[in-house]
Design a protein around this motif. Structure first.
Motif, short mmCIF file in Angstrom:
data_model
loop_
_atom_site.label_atom_id
_atom_site.label_comp_id
_atom_site.label_asym_id
_atom_site.label_seq_id
_atom_site.Cartn_x
_atom_site.Cartn_y
_atom_site.Cartn_z
N UNK A 91 0.82 -1.21 0.00
CA UNK A 91 0.00 0.00 0.00
C UNK A 91 0.86 1.26 0.00
N UNK A 94 3.02 1.65 -3.22
CA UNK A 94 2.27 2.13 -4.38
C UNK A 94 1.92 3.60 -4.26
N UNK A 95 1.54 4.03 -3.06
CA UNK A 95 1.19 5.45 -2.97
C UNK A 95 2.43 6.31 -2.73
N UNK A 97 4.39 6.69 -0.19
CA UNK A 97 4.47 7.36 1.11
C UNK A 97 5.24 6.50 2.09
N UNK A 100 2.35 3.46 6.88
CA UNK A 100 1.39 4.01 7.84
C UNK A 100 1.16 3.04 8.98
N UNK A 134 -4.83 -4.35 -8.11
CA UNK A 134 -6.04 -3.54 -7.93
C UNK A 134 -7.10 -4.31 -7.18
N UNK A 137 -6.06 -4.49 -3.47
CA UNK A 137 -6.32 -3.21 -2.80
C UNK A 137 -7.82 -3.01 -2.59
#
Lengths: 235, 235
Positions: A91, A94-95, A97, A100, A134, A137
DNA sequence: GTAAAAGTATGACTTTTGTCATTATTGCGA
DNA sequence: TCGCAATAATGACAAAAGTCATACTTTTAC
């Protein structure tokens, strides 16, 4: 070199366990085999930490892992559990960042690391993999939203029943018919979103109501229908 | 034919508002223009219903929409809000399941429908779109997980402050500096995950503490820092 | 093998939040 | 513009769940 350690049972991850890497082509499979890096993690070790920048994805070969977010007073909220065949850390990768959540080992694990570059290369050239990602997710999102609604609307007792059924579904049962995982009351509390004491109390209620049996650390579901009813799941 | 109604301001959706369809090629853009179907929905109308099978995705041109799940006693849990430029219904379409939430119009809306086949066709042939969709799903997932943790760990007051800041961020402010949306106390309650009465009480607390002003149905944030502090967000 | 630490269990009490009832207030349609 | 219905506001009370204290049990580490 000890190839039997470097690539222990990854063919199982791909074919038997049927994760997203089933979609890889022959050549991608062998590229992955040469690029990946497997390591062993002991119970309690951290695979990645909330706030770190991801450098790739992890594929679990063996073991049990929890991914959680840490609240202000240090309380963990468990977001997801992972076992053999599951992949981790996609996650955030892919983004683009920082992570989290934190991934911590609940039972000794063997985990392969696939570098970011390799993973994105596969993703760009293999539309089956994109498609599988996809779907993964989307599935995670559906799950998260359902839990969100439950947390907002259902009392602890119902969420607890739901969590036990989920744990049974996810880990399966051992020879005694108990949930095949040594999960602490605190971890259960952090899945359900409640206090540890409340978890202990509700588990003994369930025991008194003959819905479950407590075999030491193991939990055995003796009345599935009863738990389903308690969880208010009617479909 | 009235082209100015069929394709009202979709160029804005693509370029100005910068949604995932920015990634479409010239020819895909025109294919989409011929395949899409725009309609007007009035306040209170349902765009799609929990349990229905998706037949395509929706792109919001104008208006305000809420997506919610309905709990057992009919209580709504709002999962997401949508405004111009946002797309809707992709999660269920991608995972090939029935909708897990209901989309209902909060303020009159113009919404384009893009058929499943067209959307999947774009997705398979355009890896930029796949990539954008993966990022969108990852973002949604991150959001959902953060809310999940908040719901499990933060008291209502903190979540309320957070929600007000989110609403301000999402809808922007009108000429009076108030949140640019006429959102009911009940809807706020269903975002925060609490009872309507509790929402009303906390809003008047916030008003007494000079954090917000209540201008009829509109809410004006007069002390952002104060709200941020109340929400316990320190980053 | 034993002591310390971690985990489990239970009771008493507090706090938070929800529910129900009642009364304004607003907005909207006839 | 009137009046009805929906929404907002407030109080009293109840229920749910959290916290703190303490005892007991199991694991772990030395």
């Amino acid at each position: 070199m000890k190839p039997q350690f470097e690539h222990p049972v990854c063919d199982e991850c791909r074919s038997k366990l049927g994760n997203v890497f089933c979609t890889l082509t022959e050549s991608q499979t062998s590229e992955m085999d040469s690029e990946k890096n497997c390591s062993i993690f002991k119970k309690g070790q951290i695979i990645f930490n909330e706030g770190n920048k991801p450098a790739g994805v992890y594929c679990v070969n063996k073991g049990k892992i929890k991914i959680y977010q840490t609240g202000e007073e240090g309380k963990e909220q468990i977001l997801r559990l992972a076992k053999e065949g599951d992949i981790l850390g996609y996650r955030s990768l892919i983004s683009g960042e920082a992570y989290s959540g934190t991934a911590s080992v609940m039972e000794d694990a063997t985990v392969c690391f696939i570098p970011k570059r390799t993973f994105f290369d596969f993703l760009h050239t293999n539309s089956d993999l994109s498609s599988a990602m996809m779907q993964l997710l989307s599935h995670d999102l559906k799950e998260a939203e359902a839990r969100l609604t439950g947390l907002a609307q259902k009392p602890v007792r119902e969420r607890m029943a739901e969590a036990l059924l989920m744990l049974f579904e996810f880990y399966g049962s051992d020879k005694d018919g108990a949930i095949n995982a040594a999960i602490s009351r605190e971890d259960i509390a952090n899945i359900v979103g409640t206090a540890t004491e409340t978890t202990i109390r509700i588990l003994s209620d369930f025991k008194n109501e003959k819905l479950i049996e407590l075999l030491g650390k193991k939990i055995k579901i003796v009345n599935h229908q009863g738990l389903i009813k308690t969880a208010h799941i009617y479909d």
